[in-house]
Scaffold this active site. Structure first.
Site, PDB file in Angstrom:
ATOM      1  N   TYR A 124      13.976   9.909 -42.761  1.00  0.00           N
ATOM      2  CA  TYR A 124      13.507   8.543 -42.522  1.00  0.00           C
ATOM      3  C   TYR A 124      13.526   7.823 -43.869  1.00  0.00           C
ATOM      4  O   TYR A 124      14.274   8.220 -44.772  1.00  0.00           O
ATOM      5  CB  TYR A 124      12.106   8.660 -41.882  1.00  0.00           C
ATOM      6  CG  TYR A 124      11.531   7.376 -41.365  1.00  0.00           C
ATOM      7  CD1 TYR A 124      12.270   6.517 -40.560  1.00  0.00           C
ATOM      8  CD2 TYR A 124      10.222   7.012 -41.665  1.00  0.00           C
ATOM      9  CE1 TYR A 124      11.726   5.328 -40.086  1.00  0.00           C
ATOM     10  CE2 TYR A 124       9.669   5.830 -41.187  1.00  0.00           C
ATOM     11  CZ  TYR A 124      10.425   4.997 -40.402  1.00  0.00           C
ATOM     12  OH  TYR A 124       9.888   3.823 -39.945  1.00  0.00           O
ATOM     13  N   LYS A 196      15.009   6.473 -35.749  1.00  0.00           N
ATOM     14  CA  LYS A 196      13.786   6.131 -35.011  1.00  0.00           C
ATOM     15  C   LYS A 196      13.650   7.046 -33.797  1.00  0.00           C
ATOM     16  O   LYS A 196      12.540   7.420 -33.405  1.00  0.00           O
ATOM     17  CB  LYS A 196      13.807   4.659 -34.591  1.00  0.00           C
ATOM     18  CG  LYS A 196      13.742   3.683 -35.772  1.00  0.00           C
ATOM     19  CD  LYS A 196      12.336   3.440 -36.283  1.00  0.00           C
ATOM     20  CE  LYS A 196      12.314   2.575 -37.535  1.00  0.00           C
ATOM     21  NZ  LYS A 196      10.982   2.203 -38.010  1.00  0.00           N
TER      22      LYS A 196
HETATM   23  C1  LIG Z   1       9.802   0.834 -41.330  1.00  0.00           C
HETATM   24  C2  LIG Z   1      10.710  -0.153 -40.810  1.00  0.00           C
HETATM   25  O1  LIG Z   1      10.835  -0.322 -39.618  1.00  0.00           O
HETATM   26  C3  LIG Z   1      11.442  -0.980 -41.725  1.00  0.00           C
HETATM   27  O2  LIG Z   1      11.252  -0.853 -42.940  1.00  0.00           O
HETATM   28  O3  LIG Z   1      12.248  -1.796 -41.252  1.00  0.00           O
HETATM   29 MG   LIG Z   2      12.488  -1.548 -39.135  1.00  0.00          MG
END
Ligand SMILES: CC(=O)C(=O)O
Ligand SMILES: [Mg+2]
Ligand SMILES: NC(=O)C1=CN([C@@H]2O[C@H](COP(=O)(O)OP(=O)(O)OC[C@H]3O[C@@H](n4cnc5c(N)ncnc54)[C@H](O)[C@@H]3O)[C@@H](O)[C@H]2O)C=CC1
Length: 612
Positions: A124, A196
């Site tokens: 992530y 995600k």
């Molecule tokens: C965490 C997230 O969704 C972003 O940084 O766009």
């Molecule tokens: Mg985002």
């Protein structure tokens, strides 16, 4: 661990009958499979590699295709972890994990779950951001659905290849325009949809074979990509206006028609489109914008915890948001609604406690070109003769909460932070821009400039900070919470999927925030982080899902039958339907007699071109 000779009797999963009878998404018992031989070994969902039992090796024509030792999942994890650890850097680790996911999903998810704290930032933010920027360079094998704006007539067909009506629970869709804080990434945005969804499985037990990552390829305005001969997406400027709207609408309508049970999660659209899409579809379908709503929810939960520690009330909140885009305004909306509720005042009045700053400085009624969502916060009072940059606003407004969603690294300077701390004992400071290098300030500086008083949470993970802030100047270590929508969107999605919510209502989101708050470590120990950490994700998701389902039932938008009312039963009902990475015994079925199971677990070769 000594090598184990024969694991044929390893029991892969008990299949106790559920006290709830048959639950639609439970995954116990044998797995029907129509694949054999190398095709089976190459299918990431069915493949067990060296863990196929002797019986399975015979039944599925695998003898001769595998070395002789039958190993356990734990042994495989041990080997995979050694290979992972030998990778030279985080991007190489990310690439290694991607290729593991393409080979063996159970092993991939088990490896991740066993080493979640270490690997979270690799699958992530921040490392996934790097992978996205390099998508066309590190690409090996396609995963997900790539829809082409020039082929609107094929959208329905391309989507239909993914399965039958019952096969998809969760769709993450992006158009790649505003990925994390790294802007327009064109078709590389597919990797944020995939990341995600990995979190949906890891944090909330959503079945990895019942999800659909999508990128809507509308071109890109990223010149680097347009000039890269290896760029994989449409090599043209982004389409906007009527053509774009028709494309997105066709996608949503087709997805709803083909997969009527699926919950649609919008991710990393540009500011205008993110808002418009949410406003357009929210009253009609179960959809959620993570950057607007997920970020709003998690940030409000962090603020609640911060106010608890600083012994202030939400009604006294004075919040400055730096970076009034998708996330900034999403946060402002969630906080405004909570203030209005707490004080029994209108949303308009509550918005007076929030100051938004963007490129032109403070958003005032005089600033031109504001969107409708931003206009709600435009200040009407007279600011003439006053500084409207961040420092000027902080000095004038004396906020107790400062949020950064600007992608401007270092924007929270020492002078600004000291100015804030000079009038508030425990300033709540949330630099949320991702990835890490774009944070408005780093925790070590924020704590040092405020003598350890700042209550900090950050968009990407940071290591704990040490400093002389204990009693009598004793050195203490302060752990900083990650304030990322990943704390909350998995639980909201799990709740939405399990109760088959028709809509995602405001009350469901408020319920989700309360679920996160209940796990906030700072509520029990004021020196602890404001939000629960990665080690607690699954528990947090169950609680959030429970609250979301209860709110959905109350609101009359839950359509699933037989949802238990009693809380502990409801938790059990939720947990029984969460997917776990364990090997289940395979049961052979003839391809021609194979009907796809309601769980989407029976995949016949050729039916799923993206995954077969
Ligand atoms: C965490 C997230 O969704 C972003 O940084 O766009
Ligand atoms: Mg985002
Ligand atoms: N921690 C979390 O859970 C989340 C963090 N984010 C992060 O927040 C950041 C913003 O994301 P979005 O809102 O989606 O992007 P966005 O592009 O919609 O918003 C960014 C805003 O910052 C403004 N801005 C840029 N430079 C500025 C400057 N010098 N002064 C004042 N304002 C300036 C832009 O004009 C824009 O309105 C990204 O880094 C993203 O990764 C986004 C969603 C969730």
């Amino acid at each position: 661990m000594p090598p184990q000779k024969n694991q044929d009797h390893q029991q892969q999963q008990p299949s106790e009958p559920s006290k709830f009878g048959h639950l639609p998404l439970s995954t116990s018992g044998p797995l029907e499979c129509a694949l054999k031989g190398t095709v089976l070994l190459n299918h990431p969902y069915f493949n067990k590699g060296s863990a196929f039992t002797s019986q399975e090796r015979h039944d599925f024509e695998l003898t001769g295709l595998l070395p002789q030792s039958v190993q356990t999942l734990e042994q495989q994890v041990q080997r995979a972890y050694e290979q992972y650890s030998a990778q030279p850097d985080d991007l190489a680790k990310n690439t290694f994990l991607t290729s593991m996911k393409e080979q063996n999903e159970v092993l991939y998810f088990k490896l991740l779950l066993d080493h979640l704290e270490e690997m979270f930032s690799v699958v992530y933010t921040p490392t996934e951001g790097e992978a996205i920027q390099n998508y066309s360079r590190i690409f090996r094998r396609p995963e997900g659905l790539f829809l082409n704006i020039h082929d609107i007539d094929r959208v329905h067909h391309d989507l239909s290849l993914w399965g039958t009506a019952d096969d998809v629970d969760y769709i993450v869709v992006t158009d790649g325009e505003e990925i994390l804080g790294i802007g327009d990434q064109g078709c590389g945005g597919i990797l944020i949809s995939i990341a995600k969804l990995v979190l949906m499985t890891i944090c909330a037990g959503i079945h990895p074979n019942r999800v659909l990552p999508v990128v809507l390829d509308c071109g890109t305005d990223n010149e680097t990509l347009l000039n890269d001969p290896l760029y994989l997406g449409l090599r043209e400027k982004r389409a906007r206006g009527e053509q774009y709207d028709r494309f997105v609408e066709t996608f949503i309508r087709s997805a709803r028609e083909l997969y009527p049970k699926a919950y649609i999660h919008f991710e990393d659209f540009g500011f205008q489109n993110a808002r418009q899409l949410l406003d357009r579809w929210r009253p009609e379908i179960p959809c959620f914008n993570d950057d607007v709503q997920g970020t709003g929810c998690v940030t409000l939960a962090a603020i609640f915890a911060g106010l608890h520690v600083s012994k202030q009330k939400l009604g006294d909140l004075r919040m400055v948001v730096f970076g009034a885009g998708t996330a900034g305004v999403g946060i402002a909306d969630q906080v405004r609604d909570a203030i209005a509720e707490e004080r029994g005042i209108s949303k308009e009045e509550a918005s007076r406690q929030i100051w938004l700053i963007d490129k032109p400085g403070l958003l005032t009624a005089q600033v031109e070109g504001l969107s409708d969502a931003q206009k709600t916060y435009a200040r009407s009072e007279d600011w003439s003769g006053k500084e409207t940059d961040l420092l000027g606003v902080v000095k004038e407004v004396k906020p107790n909460v400062l949020v950064g969603t600007s992608t401007v690294p270092g924007a929270f300077t020492e002078e600004i932070v000291r100015a804030m701390a000079s009038h508030v004992d425990r300033p709540i400071i949330l630099p949320l821009s991702n990835p890490t290098r774009l944070h408005e300030a780093v925790p070590a500086d924020l704590l040092s400039w405020t003598d350890g008083k700042a209550l900090v949470a950050t968009g990407s993970p940071f290591k704990p900070v040490k400093g002389p802030w204990g009693p009598d100047g004793k050195e203490v270590e302060i752990e900083v919470a990650e304030c990322n929508n990943s704390v909350v969107f998995p639980g909201i999605g799990l709740g939405g999927v399990l109760c088959r919510a028709r809509l995602v209502t405001d009350k469901m989101l408020i319920a989700a925030i309360n679920g996160v708050v209940e796990f906030g470590p700072a509520l029990k120990d004021e020196t602890a982080p404001l939000l629960p950490g990665v080690d607690m994700v699954r528990q947090v998701s169950v609680r959030v899902a429970r609250k979301v389902i209860q709110a959905a039932v109350e609101e009359g938008v839950a359509t699933e039958q037989g949802i238990p009312k009693e809380e502990s039963e409801l938790d059990e009902w939720i947990m029984e339907q969460m997917w776990d990475p364990v090997y289940r015994p395979l049961k052979y079925v003839e391809a021609h007699s194979a009907s796809r199971s309601a769980k989407g677990e029976l995949r016949v070769v050729g039916s799923l071109p993206q995954r077969g």
